[in-house]
Design an enzyme around this catalytic site. Structure first.
Site, PDB file in Angstrom:
ATOM      1  N   HIS A 199      -4.860   1.430   7.445  1.00  0.00           N
ATOM      2  CA  HIS A 199      -3.507   1.999   7.545  1.00  0.00           C
ATOM      3  C   HIS A 199      -3.323   3.109   6.505  1.00  0.00           C
ATOM      4  CE1 HIS A 199       1.057   1.379   7.942  1.00  0.00           C
ATOM      5  NE2 HIS A 199       0.932   2.168   6.883  1.00  0.00           N
ATOM      6  N   GLU A 200      -3.748   2.834   5.269  1.00  0.00           N
ATOM      7  CA  GLU A 200      -3.561   3.833   4.197  1.00  0.00           C
ATOM      8  C   GLU A 200      -4.480   5.038   4.399  1.00  0.00           C
ATOM      9  OE1 GLU A 200      -0.992   3.528   2.482  1.00  0.00           O
ATOM     10  OE2 GLU A 200      -0.614   1.468   3.058  1.00  0.00           O
ATOM     11  N   HIS A 204      -2.982   7.511   6.684  1.00  0.00           N
ATOM     12  CA  HIS A 204      -1.972   8.382   6.060  1.00  0.00           C
ATOM     13  C   HIS A 204      -2.597   9.669   5.525  1.00  0.00           C
ATOM     14  CE1 HIS A 204       1.856   6.313   6.148  1.00  0.00           C
ATOM     15  NE2 HIS A 204       1.350   5.196   5.677  1.00  0.00           N
ATOM     16  N   CYS A 246       5.528  -0.004   7.454  1.00  0.00           N
ATOM     17  CA  CYS A 246       5.178   1.156   6.625  1.00  0.00           C
ATOM     18  C   CYS A 246       6.409   1.565   5.840  1.00  0.00           C
ATOM     19  CB  CYS A 246       4.722   2.298   7.536  1.00  0.00           C
ATOM     20  SG  CYS A 246       4.263   3.790   6.631  1.00  0.00           S
ATOM     21  N   LEU A 247       6.220   1.881   4.565  1.00  0.00           N
ATOM     22  CA  LEU A 247       7.352   2.282   3.725  1.00  0.00           C
ATOM     23  C   LEU A 247       7.994   3.579   4.220  1.00  0.00           C
ATOM     24  CD1 LEU A 247       5.904   1.438   0.187  1.00  0.00           C
ATOM     25  CD2 LEU A 247       7.542   0.101   1.547  1.00  0.00           C
ATOM     26  N   GLN A 274       2.752  10.062   1.274  1.00  0.00           N
ATOM     27  CA  GLN A 274       4.069   9.434   1.400  1.00  0.00           C
ATOM     28  C   GLN A 274       5.010   9.823   0.260  1.00  0.00           C
ATOM     29  OE1 GLN A 274       2.254   5.333   2.148  1.00  0.00           O
ATOM     30  NE2 GLN A 274       4.122   5.234   3.347  1.00  0.00           N
ATOM     31  N   GLY A 276       0.836  -1.193   0.000  1.00  0.00           N
ATOM     32  CA  GLY A 276       0.000   0.000   0.000  1.00  0.00           C
ATOM     33  C   GLY A 276       0.871   1.242   0.000  1.00  0.00           C
TER      34      GLY A 276
HETATM   35 NI    NI Z   1       2.222   3.292   5.724  1.00  0.00          NI
END
Ligand code: NI
Length: 175
Positions: free
Chosen positions: A139-140, A143, A97-98, A55, A50
């Site tokens: 989660h997304e 963000h 998470c990235l 991000q 995701g």
């Molecule tokens: Ni994330």
């Protein structure tokens, strides 16, 4: 889909990850159609399941998801997503998470959610999700509101994880 260049992913503590993204409007159509394939390419290259627009420094309410359960890609692009229902039942699963590379922790969230969104063509859609997809969607969506998975942890756990991230990134910078 033609190959798209990947975009740099912002890392914690970049303050742009903490901004609340604004709704995608009619005037954003071209920008979003350009952005979505690049976000997918960036997510696949990372690799991740995701990626949300904040991000990559874009404060629009859009994210992409692909659980990559099978070999074939199955990308989803969600524009202006919102949760319309969630279960009382809670599920706990490990998240990463990235924007916090190498950091993982167990996060408790509603086990099932219903989410309404627009697809890339502007059509209204709704999905019901459970398991990994439910966690990923929440989660997304977080963000887009400037919320990171570590915000769901105790202050003690969060600070431990953020210190470890800072240390890992310092070590990496020295390589
Ligand atoms: Ni994330």
């Amino acid at each position: 889909m033609t190959a798209s260049a990947t975009l740099p992913i912002l890392l914690v503590p970049d303050t742009r990850l903490r901004a609340k993204a604004r709704a995608v409007g009619a005037a954003d159509g071209d920008a979003v159609r350009d952005l979505a394939p690049r976000m997918l390419a960036t997510m696949y290259a990372a690799p991740g399941i995701g990626l949300a627009a904040p991000q990559i420094g874009v404060t629009l309410r859009i994210f992409v998801v692909d659980l990559q359960k099978n070999e074939a890609p199955d990308p989803m692009v969600l524009v202006n997503p919102e949760i319309t229902a969630e279960s009382e039942a809670i599920a706990v699963r490990e998240e990463g998470c990235l924007s916090l590379p190498g950091q993982y922790a167990e996060v408790a969230r509603p086990a099932r959610v219903r989410m309404r969104y627009h697809d890339l063509g502007g059509a209204k859609r709704e999905i019901e999700a459970e398991g990994l997809l439910a966690a990923c969607l929440q989660h997304e969506l977080d963000h887009l509101n400037g919320v990171l998975f570590v915000d769901h942890l105790s202050a003690l756990k969060r600070n431990m994880l953020l210190r470890k991230l800072a240390k890992d990134l310092r070590l990496k910078a020295q390589d």
